[in-house]
Scaffold this active site. Structure first.
Site, PDB file in Angstrom:
ATOM      1  N   CYS A  23       0.809  -1.221   0.000  1.00 41.88           N
ATOM      2  CA  CYS A  23       0.000   0.000   0.000  1.00 41.88           C
ATOM      3  C   CYS A  23       0.845   1.276   0.000  1.00 41.88           C
ATOM      4  CB  CYS A  23      -0.975  -0.009   1.171  1.00 41.88           C
ATOM      5  SG  CYS A  23      -2.186  -1.331   1.036  1.00 41.88           S
ATOM      6  N   HIS A  66      -2.794   7.271   2.487  1.00 40.36           N
ATOM      7  CA  HIS A  66      -3.293   5.999   1.957  1.00 40.36           C
ATOM      8  C   HIS A  66      -4.620   5.702   2.642  1.00 40.36           C
ATOM      9  CE1 HIS A  66      -3.950   1.870   1.183  1.00 40.36           C
ATOM     10  NE2 HIS A  66      -3.578   1.461   2.381  1.00 40.36           N
ATOM     11  N   ASN A  77     -10.262   0.236   0.593  1.00 41.35           N
ATOM     12  CA  ASN A  77      -8.802   0.314   0.516  1.00 41.35           C
ATOM     13  C   ASN A  77      -8.375  -0.276  -0.827  1.00 41.35           C
ATOM     14  OD1 ASN A  77      -6.045  -0.277   0.685  1.00 41.35           O
ATOM     15  ND2 ASN A  77      -6.121  -0.765   2.873  1.00 41.35           N
TER      16      ASN A  77
HETATM   17  O1  UT7 Z   1      -3.119  -0.891   4.145  1.00 38.75           O
HETATM   18  C1  UT7 Z   1      -3.150  -1.366   5.451  1.00 38.75           C
HETATM   19  C2  UT7 Z   1      -4.554  -1.702   5.616  1.00 38.75           C
HETATM   20  N1  UT7 Z   1      -4.898  -2.418   6.771  1.00 38.75           N
HETATM   21  C3  UT7 Z   1      -5.855  -1.987   7.556  1.00 38.75           C
HETATM   22  O2  UT7 Z   1      -6.375  -0.920   7.425  1.00 38.75           O
HETATM   23  C4  UT7 Z   1      -6.261  -2.920   8.645  1.00 38.75           C
HETATM   24  C5  UT7 Z   1      -6.107  -2.347   9.992  1.00 38.75           C
HETATM   25  N2  UT7 Z   1      -6.911  -3.098  10.910  1.00 38.75           N
HETATM   26  C6  UT7 Z   1      -8.222  -2.843  11.077  1.00 38.75           C
HETATM   27  O3  UT7 Z   1      -8.776  -1.936  10.500  1.00 38.75           O
HETATM   28  C7  UT7 Z   1      -8.974  -3.686  12.031  1.00 38.75           C
HETATM   29  O4  UT7 Z   1      -8.070  -4.503  12.744  1.00 38.75           O
HETATM   30  C8  UT7 Z   1     -10.019  -4.573  11.303  1.00 38.75           C
HETATM   31  C9  UT7 Z   1     -11.114  -3.686  10.707  1.00 38.75           C
HETATM   32  C10 UT7 Z   1      -9.373  -5.401  10.204  1.00 38.75           C
HETATM   33  C11 UT7 Z   1     -10.664  -5.509  12.283  1.00 38.75           C
HETATM   34  O5  UT7 Z   1     -11.176  -4.759  13.367  1.00 38.75           O
HETATM   35  P1  UT7 Z   1     -10.854  -5.189  14.850  1.00 38.75           P
HETATM   36  O6  UT7 Z   1     -11.590  -4.262  15.707  1.00 38.75           O
HETATM   37  O7  UT7 Z   1      -9.388  -5.279  14.990  1.00 38.75           O
HETATM   38  O8  UT7 Z   1     -11.505  -6.612  14.907  1.00 38.75           O
HETATM   39  P2  UT7 Z   1     -10.875  -7.989  15.359  1.00 38.75           P
HETATM   40  O9  UT7 Z   1     -10.105  -8.585  14.224  1.00 38.75           O
HETATM   41  O10 UT7 Z   1     -10.199  -7.869  16.678  1.00 38.75           O
HETATM   42  O11 UT7 Z   1     -12.160  -8.793  15.606  1.00 38.75           O
HETATM   43  C12 UT7 Z   1     -13.112  -8.386  16.609  1.00 38.75           C
HETATM   44  C13 UT7 Z   1     -14.301  -9.275  16.431  1.00 38.75           C
HETATM   45  C14 UT7 Z   1     -13.932 -10.739  16.310  1.00 38.75           C
HETATM   46  O12 UT7 Z   1     -14.943 -11.511  16.933  1.00 38.75           O
HETATM   47  P3  UT7 Z   1     -14.757 -12.098  18.400  1.00 38.75           P
HETATM   48  O13 UT7 Z   1     -13.515 -12.938  18.366  1.00 38.75           O
HETATM   49  O14 UT7 Z   1     -14.618 -10.882  19.294  1.00 38.75           O
HETATM   50  O15 UT7 Z   1     -16.001 -12.866  18.635  1.00 38.75           O
HETATM   51  C15 UT7 Z   1     -13.951 -10.987  14.850  1.00 38.75           C
HETATM   52  O16 UT7 Z   1     -14.201 -12.328  14.521  1.00 38.75           O
HETATM   53  O17 UT7 Z   1     -14.946  -8.919  15.212  1.00 38.75           O
HETATM   54  C16 UT7 Z   1     -15.079 -10.092  14.420  1.00 38.75           C
HETATM   55  N3  UT7 Z   1     -15.040  -9.723  13.045  1.00 38.75           N
HETATM   56  C17 UT7 Z   1     -16.123  -9.361  12.365  1.00 38.75           C
HETATM   57  N4  UT7 Z   1     -17.406  -9.248  12.723  1.00 38.75           N
HETATM   58  C18 UT7 Z   1     -18.284  -8.854  11.786  1.00 38.75           C
HETATM   59  C19 UT7 Z   1     -13.950  -9.633  12.231  1.00 38.75           C
HETATM   60  N5  UT7 Z   1     -14.343  -9.233  11.009  1.00 38.75           N
HETATM   61  C20 UT7 Z   1     -15.671  -9.056  11.065  1.00 38.75           C
HETATM   62  C21 UT7 Z   1     -16.643  -8.653  10.144  1.00 38.75           C
HETATM   63  N6  UT7 Z   1     -17.912  -8.541  10.536  1.00 38.75           N
HETATM   64  N7  UT7 Z   1     -16.328  -8.341   8.870  1.00 38.75           N
END
Ligand code: UT7
Length: 381
Positions: free
Chosen positions: A137, A279, A309
């Site tokens: 990215c 970005h 993204n």
């Molecule tokens: O160019 C670099 C680009 N990268 C990024 O921008 C990514 C940066 N990271 C993020 O933006 C965040 O980490 C994410 C949006 C990817 C994920 O958000 P998070 O708050 O870190 O969620 P998490 O991975 O810790 O998951 C929290 C919960 C989990 O459930 P449990 O274990 O608490 O029951 C996940 O399974 O959210 C769940 N989850 C979802 N729920 C509904 C993960 N993805 C989803 C989803 N919809 N799409």
């Protein structure tokens, strides 16, 4: 071979962003003279994703600020996006030939050869030097540095740089965490030889990397380390994987530090930045970086709500949108900052020139960052 196009028009307006020699002497510099974005027509809404994934529009908007993204049709590849954006950028610059073409991408058409020579061929850029830049990215900012370097070294007079990515080709459609974030698209700029004191001169690059974070953003198989032997590679290893929480925190820290390094090198104060164009990773990351820098939300350009993204395409897509809507106007001071896999990061500065940008085929919306930033990184589970 340098092109036969006429030399750039002299412009005596003071310009603070280009590379300067001691004593304020003008130097040869790369100057922005063409800009375009292009996204494939197919829109994939959060609701469409929610029909087959365990997610919701509300979850996606709250965590990322993304409302929709664009996907290519089956059979379309990164070069197809790059050609569309590249053609429009050449029209925007009013030229037909360049000396070099750089394609920044994480999703080349093939492992070998690079995508850029094919794009050059399809754009009729006969004999132009053509190569890919791979910095995930951060690819567009690395590509800008590469393209500008060709010009300042006297290797080229005009360079077309295209950031293009087809993330729908490498993200597992059943991976709800990544499938909601990424979209397909391309953005392109034309740089010409000019001097460091004119509007559009690009300078004060800050580039960096930390390979210790290799595994935070990865497609594990398919390269020389882990080969794609049929039947031996797991589904997970064939697809894009990201450790979201760690990436979130690195993105904020690295982007803020890199932006500051460029500002310090140029002797710009944060409040002299009219537009911060990061970005487009995710709305909360953009807000957190803007907050960290002390930039008011309205100075942070964001179109992540409309396109998601788009990897190496995201900065030129946001620039094309913002310039076409006159959010960014000639004379405005612009800070570009990116972060991506590798890990890699980079920033640079320019004062906005007079341009006729070509916008994406489907309208996107430029909105200031408005979602509240949470302290301490993404949602704490
Ligand atoms: O160019 C670099 C680009 N990268 C990024 O921008 C990514 C940066 N990271 C993020 O933006 C965040 O980490 C994410 C949006 C990817 C994920 O958000 P998070 O708050 O870190 O969620 P998490 O991975 O810790 O998951 C929290 C919960 C989990 O459930 P449990 O274990 O608490 O029951 C996940 O399974 O959210 C769940 N989850 C979802 N729920 C509904 C993960 N993805 C989803 C989803 N919809 N799409």
């Amino acid at each position: 071979m340098p092109s036969a196009d006429p030399p750039p028009e002299p412009d005596d307006r003071p310009h603070p962003s280009g590379p300067r020699a001691a004593g304020g002497r003008r130097e040869r510099a790369a100057v922005l003279c063409g800009l375009a974005g292009w996204v494939p027509p197919r829109i994939v809404t959060n609701d469409e994703l929610s029909q087959r994934l365990d997610t919701s529009d509300e979850w996606i908007r709250t965590r990322t600020g993304i409302g929709q993204r664009h996907f290519v049709e089956p059979g379309q590849a990164t070069s197809d996006l790059a050609v569309e954006a590249g053609r429009r950028a050449l029209e925007s610059a009013g030229i037909a030939q360049v000396d070099a073409l750089v394609v920044a991408t994480t999703t080349p058409d093939r492992s070998c050869p690079a995508t850029a020579p094919l794009v050059a061929h399809r754009l009729g850029l006969t004999g132009a030097a053509a190569f890919d830049v791979s910095a995930v990215c951060t690819g567009f900012v690395y590509g800008l540095a590469s393209a500008a370097g060709l010009i300042t070294a006297g290797v080229a007079t005009r360079v077309l740089l295209i950031g293009a990515d087809t993330y729908s080709a490498i993200v597992d459609p059943d991976d709800r965490t990544n499938a909601i974030i990424f979209g397909d698209g391309a953005g392109a700029v034309v740089l010409r030889a000019g001097h460091s004191e004119e509007p559009g001169a690009i300078g004060h690059f800050d580039l960096g990397s930390d390979g210790a974070g290799e595994e935070l953003i990865i497609v594990a198989a398919g390269g020389s380390r882990q080969r794609s032997t049929p039947g031996e590679v797991s589904r997970a290893d064939r697809h894009f994987a990201m450790q979201g929480k760690a990436v979130y925190r690195h993105a904020i820290t690295r982007m803020s530090a890199s932006a500051r390094a460029s500002l310090t090198a140029a002797d710009w104060k944060v409040d002299e930045v009219d537009h911060f164009v990061p970005h487009q990773a995710n709305q909360r990351i953009l807000r957190a970086v803007a907050d960290d820098l002390g930039l008011p939300p309205e100075r942070c350009v964001s179109n992540v709500e409309s396109v998601g993204n788009t990897g190496a395409a995201s900065i030129p897509l946001a620039l094309a949108d913002a310039a076409a809507r006159k959010v960014i106007e000639p004379g405005d001071r612009v800070l570009l900052t990116a972060f991506g896999g590798g890990l890699t990061w980079g920033s640079c500065l320019l004062s906005w020139p007079t341009l006729a940008p070509r916008t994406p085929s489907a309208p996107t919306t430029v909105t200031p960052v408005s979602a509240p930033a949470e302290e301490g990184g993404p949602h704490a589970s």
